[in-house]
Design a protein around this motif. Structure first.
Motif, PDB file in Angstrom:
ATOM      1  N   ARG A 183      36.905  43.172  45.629  1.00  0.00           N
ATOM      2  CA  ARG A 183      38.202  43.529  45.049  1.00  0.00           C
ATOM      3  C   ARG A 183      39.197  42.427  45.412  1.00  0.00           C
ATOM      4  O   ARG A 183      39.268  42.009  46.578  1.00  0.00           O
ATOM      5  N   TYR A 184      39.974  42.005  44.437  1.00  0.00           N
ATOM      6  CA  TYR A 184      40.808  40.820  44.613  1.00  0.00           C
ATOM      7  C   TYR A 184      42.219  41.044  44.069  1.00  0.00           C
ATOM      8  O   TYR A 184      42.417  41.813  43.115  1.00  0.00           O
ATOM      9  N   SER A 192      38.217  48.042  38.769  1.00  0.00           N
ATOM     10  CA  SER A 192      37.390  48.170  39.973  1.00  0.00           C
ATOM     11  C   SER A 192      37.370  46.899  40.801  1.00  0.00           C
ATOM     12  O   SER A 192      37.138  46.942  42.008  1.00  0.00           O
ATOM     13  N   TRP A 193      37.609  45.749  40.175  1.00  0.00           N
ATOM     14  CA  TRP A 193      37.599  44.471  40.891  1.00  0.00           C
ATOM     15  C   TRP A 193      38.979  44.100  41.434  1.00  0.00           C
ATOM     16  O   TRP A 193      39.139  43.056  42.068  1.00  0.00           O
ATOM     17  N   SER A 194      39.982  44.921  41.177  1.00  0.00           N
ATOM     18  CA  SER A 194      41.361  44.624  41.587  1.00  0.00           C
ATOM     19  C   SER A 194      41.718  45.360  42.865  1.00  0.00           C
ATOM     20  O   SER A 194      41.348  46.528  43.049  1.00  0.00           O
ATOM     21  N   ARG A 211      36.788  36.435  37.130  1.00  0.00           N
ATOM     22  CA  ARG A 211      36.814  37.068  38.443  1.00  0.00           C
ATOM     23  C   ARG A 211      35.525  36.779  39.208  1.00  0.00           C
ATOM     24  O   ARG A 211      34.486  36.472  38.597  1.00  0.00           O
ATOM     25  N   ALA A 223      41.559  36.952  41.180  1.00  0.00           N
ATOM     26  CA  ALA A 223      41.070  37.118  39.813  1.00  0.00           C
ATOM     27  C   ALA A 223      42.153  36.569  38.891  1.00  0.00           C
ATOM     28  O   ALA A 223      43.332  36.528  39.256  1.00  0.00           O
ATOM     29  N   SER A 233      31.700  39.921  42.812  1.00  0.00           N
ATOM     30  CA  SER A 233      31.743  41.164  43.584  1.00  0.00           C
ATOM     31  C   SER A 233      33.018  41.198  44.407  1.00  0.00           C
ATOM     32  O   SER A 233      33.657  40.171  44.633  1.00  0.00           O
TER      33      SER A 233
END
Length: 596
Positions: free
Chosen positions: A39-40, A107-109, A34, A68, A37
């Motif tokens: 959100r993806y 948290s990155w989604s 990913r 990601a 930084s």
């Protein structure tokens, strides 16, 4: 909108190697690639190979496109924990759906997940989508084949390649596990030693079930309980010459008859082999570049939400005469492209070509008594090898095959769909026989191009009338009906897959009847991938088999012809076509034995 970066290196992204805990406590091994930084949206690759060890090179195209990337192994495979009955256990779908929801919570989604994959990672998407996880937005699948008649027992014959596949799968899982351990996974070794339990070998289950039964029904996606429950946008990519069974045939069946709950669906058909679409951890370079583009556009529309028009237009696309440039799949291009509102194409006319006693294929109906027009061949002494052009150049033992050829075409004949073959057959010894067919194109210079194969065990000729459609004959494979020497039997069969091909003006069609080959072709990517899966041990003993050609017994092939259509590009160089071996043959050999 996420920024797209086309020059990412491994140092530019984050790699996480870990585990996802399921509701029942089972831990599924995963790897995440990913951006550092933000959100993806996410792309999820799920299989029993080494998905939880997916390399950066595989994730790179998705990372650069603003996604990601997550890879995860099925339960009890790779480094994943699990107690399952066998590979193909429906826990794969249940656990895969839980992984989808785990991705959405990170948290990155941004909460949007799409799936992608070829072969087993293609089929797995249907198991997951059938569970309807709330955050799954779309699936993009290719190389689909599973179940009885489209893969392991193509035509009712156990395919020897499945043994090689099972062993390759185990070694691939081990390689993935070793990589994770080398990257610092300190749990995998213990998991593989004591927290994986597969009750029964998938290979043994398949070998011990030579007829289709309830177990076979339970492990296929091609049913109402699996494909029939999918309700997210779906793209399927299928190749006519896929070497792993009837992939295009099954894909067409899924698209036309089982995805009833899918509002937005597309299917892409083309010539080529098992790897026309990706991604793949080691041979991703073999996916066609234009297919990569189509798959990404579909993901962008339904996972990212970009209004790029993918939902507009007709849902069926056929790419004709796809050829590679200097062997570079990324530069592959079709001779031309057609789009269709449905499959099969409704304007197709199915015209019969009759097999004749003088080794011809003719549009004229046969005449004469039932004893006229018999040809014979010695079974099982010859097979046409289609694993490579080198193999294909070795023409089969003439008395062991029957060849039939048309006159040169007066004008282009455009074929789109699955030809159906009806043979009237008798044997003089034993109680069974295997039929292996090849359909070929021959140009004026004697270049012979493989178009499609066909397989059927004669004792399994019973047709499943409920599953048979106008474009495909489907056999039930549930009961063996042995043959009696001297009796004449009608055998109906479709070829292994549909085709899109133009028999150009001056070209001929040739149909060959023989025995199946037991030879596996072992050349693998990045070289031309042969039809290595079409290998089985012929059933029965030596026999003189007879094919009948008369008004009473009209052996024939039904061609799905597009009326009024013509080729829209020159004939390609046969060496530029993947999955289609070719040879030079200036003399027609009818084959067969003299009738005594």
């Amino acid at each position: 909108m996420n920024q797209i970066n086309t020059n990412l290196t491994e140092a530019d992204v984050v790699r996480d190697i870990g585990y996802v805990s399921m509701t029942d406590g089972t831990r599924i091994a995963q790897i995440t690639w990913r951006p550092k930084s933000g959100r993806y949206p996410s792309v999820f690759w799920y299989s029993h190979y080494k998905a939880s060890a997916a390399p950066f090179e595989m994730a790179k195209q998705f990372l650069e496109a603003g996604y990601a990337f997550v890879g995860a192994n099925f339960p009890a495979t790779g480094c994943s924990e699990g107690v399952i009955d066998y590979w193909g256990d429906r826990k794969e779908g249940i656990y895969g759906a839980e992984v989808v929801e785990w991705i959405a919570r990170q948290s990155w989604s941004d909460g949007n997940v799409g799936m992608i994959g070829n072969s087993t990672p293609g089929s797995s998407q249907f198991w997951v989508a059938a569970e309807r996880p709330p955050h799954l937005r779309a699936i993009v699948a290719s190389g689909l084949e599973d179940g009885y008649g489209d893969g392991v027992y193509a035509g009712g014959m156990f395919q020897l390649g499945i043994v090689a596949w099972e062993n390759t799968t185990k070694s691939t899982q081990a390689a993935g596990a070793e990589w994770r351990i080398s990257m610092g996974d300190n749990q995998c070794a213990a998991i593989r030693e004591s927290k994986q339990d597969v009750s029964r070998s998938f290979l043994d289950e398949m070998r011990n079930r030579p007829l289709r039964d309830e177990w076979w029904d339970s492990v296929t996606i091609a049913c109402k309980e699996v494909a029939g429950k999918v309700n997210v946008p779906t793209m399927i990519v299928a190749s006519w010459h896929d070497e792993f069974g009837g992939c295009a045939r099954q894909s067409a069946r899924l698209f036309s008859h089982l995805l009833k709950n899918v509002k937005y669906k597309k299917i892409l058909f083309m010539n080529g082999d098992h790897n026309v679409a990706g991604p793949h951890p080691t041979i991703g370079i073999r996916s066609y570049g234009f297919v990569d583009t189509e798959q990404m556009r579909f993901l962008d529309r339904w996972v990212k939400g970009i209004e790029n028009g993918v939902e507009n237009g007709d849902p069926v696309t056929v790419f004709w005469d796809v050829r590679e440039v200097d062997g570079n799949a990324k530069k592959a291009f079709p001779g031309w492209t057609t789009v269709h509102k449905s499959w099969p194409e409704p304007s197709v006319e199915r015209r019969p070509l009759y097999l004749t006693a003088d080794a011809a294929l003719s549009f004229d109906e046969p005449s004469g008594s039932s004893t006229d027009g018999v040809r014979a061949y010695l079974y099982p002494t010859a097979a046409e090898l289609v694993g490579s052009s080198e193999q294909f150049a070795l023409q089969p033992y003439s008395p062991g095959v029957l060849n039939y050829r048309t006159a040169p075409a007066d004008s282009d004949i455009v074929v789109l769909g699955n030809p159906e073959v009806t043979l009237f057959l008798s044997i003089d010894f034993g109680d069974d026989t295997d039929l292996a067919l090849t359909l070929k194109d021959i140009d004026a210079e004697g270049n012979v191009l493989f178009l499609q194969g066909g397989l059927l065990r004669a004792s399994l000729r019973a047709v499943d009338k409920e599953q048979t459609y106008e474009d495909e004959v489907v056999h039930s494979f549930r009961k063996s009906e042995k043959l009696v020497p001297g009796e004449i039997y009608e055998v109906r069969m479709s070829l292994l897959n549909p085709i899109a091909h133009v028999v150009r003006q001056g070209h001929r069609l040739e149909l060959t009847i023989g025995a199946p080959s037991s030879i596996l072709y072992q050349t693998t990517a990045p070289d031309r991938y042969g039809h290595s899966f079409y290998s089985s041990i012929p059933i029965g003993g030596p026999s003189v088999n007879r094919i009948y050609h008369s008004k009473k017994y009209p052996s024939r092939i039904l061609l799905p012809i597009m009326p009024g259509s013509v080729s829209q590009a020159p004939a390609p160089d046969p060496l530029a076509l993947r999955g289609q071996p070719s040879r030079k043959q200036t003399e027609f050999v009818p084959g067969g034995l003299p009738i005594l």
